[in-house]
Design an enzyme around this catalytic site. Structure first.
Site, PDB file in Angstrom:
ATOM      1  CE  LYS A 200      -4.352   1.216   2.252  1.00 62.02           C
ATOM      2  NZ  LYS A 200      -4.783   1.221   2.806  1.00 62.02           N
ATOM      3  N   GLY A 359       8.115  -6.830   8.448  1.00 61.15           N
ATOM      4  CA  GLY A 359       7.494  -7.980   8.230  1.00 61.15           C
ATOM      5  C   GLY A 359       7.556  -9.173   7.620  1.00 61.15           C
TER       6      GLY A 359
HETATM    7  P1  ADP Z   1       6.215  -5.252   4.475  1.00 63.45           P
HETATM    8  O1  ADP Z   1       5.734  -5.844   5.536  1.00 63.45           O
HETATM    9  O2  ADP Z   1       7.677  -6.092   3.709  1.00 63.45           O
HETATM   10  O3  ADP Z   1       6.666  -3.968   5.104  1.00 63.45           O
HETATM   11  P2  ADP Z   1       4.442  -5.197   3.050  1.00 63.45           P
HETATM   12  O4  ADP Z   1       3.412  -4.991   3.994  1.00 63.45           O
HETATM   13  O5  ADP Z   1       3.906  -3.672   2.865  1.00 63.45           O
HETATM   14  O6  ADP Z   1       5.810  -5.287   3.089  1.00 63.45           O
HETATM   15  O7  ADP Z   1       3.615  -5.805   1.583  1.00 63.45           O
HETATM   16  C1  ADP Z   1       3.604  -7.236   2.125  1.00 63.45           C
HETATM   17  C2  ADP Z   1       2.549  -7.759   0.948  1.00 63.45           C
HETATM   18  O8  ADP Z   1       2.267  -6.938  -0.228  1.00 63.45           O
HETATM   19  C3  ADP Z   1       3.155  -9.176   0.930  1.00 63.45           C
HETATM   20  O9  ADP Z   1       1.656  -9.933   1.353  1.00 63.45           O
HETATM   21  C4  ADP Z   1       3.069  -9.580  -0.786  1.00 63.45           C
HETATM   22  O10 ADP Z   1       2.357 -10.490  -1.117  1.00 63.45           O
HETATM   23  C5  ADP Z   1       2.770  -8.304  -1.584  1.00 63.45           C
HETATM   24  N1  ADP Z   1       2.010  -7.606  -2.621  1.00 63.45           N
HETATM   25  C6  ADP Z   1       3.575  -7.830  -3.253  1.00 63.45           C
HETATM   26  N2  ADP Z   1       3.069  -7.324  -4.567  1.00 63.45           N
HETATM   27  C7  ADP Z   1       1.931  -7.133  -4.702  1.00 63.45           C
HETATM   28  C8  ADP Z   1       1.224  -6.530  -5.763  1.00 63.45           C
HETATM   29  N3  ADP Z   1       1.745  -6.651  -7.829  1.00 63.45           N
HETATM   30  N4  ADP Z   1      -0.004  -7.301  -5.997  1.00 63.45           N
HETATM   31  C9  ADP Z   1      -1.086  -8.063  -4.627  1.00 63.45           C
HETATM   32  N5  ADP Z   1      -0.293  -8.003  -3.477  1.00 63.45           N
HETATM   33  C10 ADP Z   1       1.146  -7.791  -3.483  1.00 63.45           C
HETATM   34 MG    MG Z   2       4.130  -6.121   6.325  1.00 58.54          MG
END
Ligand code: ADP
Ligand code: MG
Length: 406
Positions: A200, A359
């Protein structure tokens, strides 16, 4: 912030705020067990050093979201078992967070022993930063140490409140997190390459903004890229992309194209040149590489494409410093894991200093067996992002070292 080197702890009771908010699972007998002990192991340097110096430890942590009520499934009992195995110490699980019985147990502690308090979020006062709860916690010990970096962006009774009531210091994990992250923000070995992905834009727009200012190259992947591609006029099909996020992205693109007030430039913004698209967010969905950036109707962009992965990997290899937050695609599903794997491998092999936060990014590294190959794997999610955004963390700010009662 003082370090535990500055504290006199031998024979004294030291209350340590740790982040034992670990995932639980059931074993064959249906008993709750710690499913991943990473966060417990991350606190061991502080715990073992204090025990080695003859401290009597009172540990406090939250687990999940019991919202101020006792909930048996969120008891720290499984954590006590793991802690006993990892330290070999005498570990007692307190029947509650505070109260007469808990105080008696704390007073019975001997040098090197551990009293683990129950889940501090069983107390409604924790998240309200209630001074009464902070005082009741402070009465259990002589000295306070905060090693819960993952909770440092919250001002709660067991980190912010209590710090005002006892002589205090930051633990080894907290110290390392803050100094590593501040180091790459304030004085990175150039070029600083920041990679931001995940789901997001709204949650990470401030991070993107800060790296436009600080980084030399800002790489965008994951679902984060669609608002940017939409703002450039591309079709995004059914990809994750809200109108509000595209507006954020449009502003970031305009900023990146401009000059700073001091005449310097902003980070070079790198966006995908190809994508992997799927008909649904599922492991068995129809999928293919899209040699271009216009996602057809009925399809969604679920990973960066192979040409993009190669370009991004080259940028990472050239970096003096790498900061990575957010997967490049829906890596949990095999058809959409390649982009994240390529970036993870590039980060693991990079010669520059490598720092990873988030995470899901940490989970991706672990899944690929590369979690041991980065210089710093941050244990904070929200705390890491807030620090990167340039905010003061209340849990850290409260560690003034003075310890005079309010
Ligand atoms: P972090 O926890 O490392 O900060 P986020 O929580 O922002 O990362 O996002 C992780 C999620 O984003 C993962 O579950 C992944 O499946 C999803 N994701 C990444 N790229 C896409 C995409 N193109 N469409 C849908 N979901 C996505
Ligand atoms: Mg996350």
């Amino acid at each position: 912030m003082r370090s535990i080197d500055d504290l006199d702890v031998g024979g004294r009771r030291v209350l340590v705020r740790v982040d034992f908010n670990v995932p639980l699972g059931e074993d064959a007998q249906g008993r709750l067990r710690v499913a991943d002990d990473t966060r417990i192991r991350a606190a061991l340097p502080t715990i073992e050093e204090l025990r080695g110096r003859g401290a009597r430890l009172v540990l406090v942590s939250h687990l999940g979201r019991p919202h101020g009520r006792r909930e048996e499934r969120l008891s720290l009992a499984p954590v006590a078992d793991t802690l006993r195995e990892l330290t070999g110490a005498r570990v007692t699980l307190a029947p509650a967070v505070v109260g007469e019985q808990v105080r008696a147990l704390a007073e019975q502690l001997r040098d090197g022993e551990i009293l683990l308090l129950e889940n501090v979020r069983f107390e409604a006062g924790e998240e309200r930063n209630d001074p009464e709860l902070a005082r009741a916690l402070a009465e259990l010990a002589d000295v306070y140490v905060d090693d819960a970096f993952g909770a440092a962006h919250r001002a709660h009774a067991s980190n912010e409140g209590i710090a005002h009531l006892l002589p205090n210091a930051g633990g080894r994990l907290l110290e390392r997190e803050v100094s590593t992250l501040n180091g790459i923000l304030e004085n990175p070995a150039p070029p600083l390459v920041a990679i931001v992905g995940g789901a997001k834009v709204a949650d990470k727009i401030a991070v993107i903004d800060r790296f436009l200012e600080l980084a030399d190259v800002l790489i965008i992947g994951g679902a984060m890229c669609f608002p940017f591609l939409a703002a450039q006029g591309h079709a995004v099909g059914d990809s994750l992309c809200s109108g509000e996020d595209s507006e954020h992205a449009r502003r970031a693109l305009a900023k990146a194209a401009g000059r700073r007030e001091d005449g310097g430039g902003y980070a070079r913004l790198e966006l995908p040149v190809d994508l992997v698209i799927g008909e649904r967010l599922a492991g068995d969905a129809e999928h293919r590489v899209l040699d271009g950036l216009d996602v057809p109707d009925g399809w969604m962009g679920l990973d960066i494409g192979p040409a993009t992965a190669e370009r991004y990997s080259r940028e990472i290899a050239r970096a003096g410093t790498v900061f990575w937050n957010g997967p490049m695609g829906a890596f949990e599903l095999a058809p959409f894991a390649q982009g994240t794997l390529a970036v993870a491998e590039a980060v693991a092999q990079a010669k520059g200093l490598t720092v990873v936060g988030g995470g899901d990014s940490a989970a991706a590294l672990a899944r690929f067996g590369l979690d041991g190959d980065v210089d710093h794997l941050s244990t904070g999610g929200g705390a890491t992002l807030e620090l990167v955004e340039g905010h003061q963390l209340p849990g850290v700010q409260a560690l003034d070292g003075a310890g005079v009662a309010r």
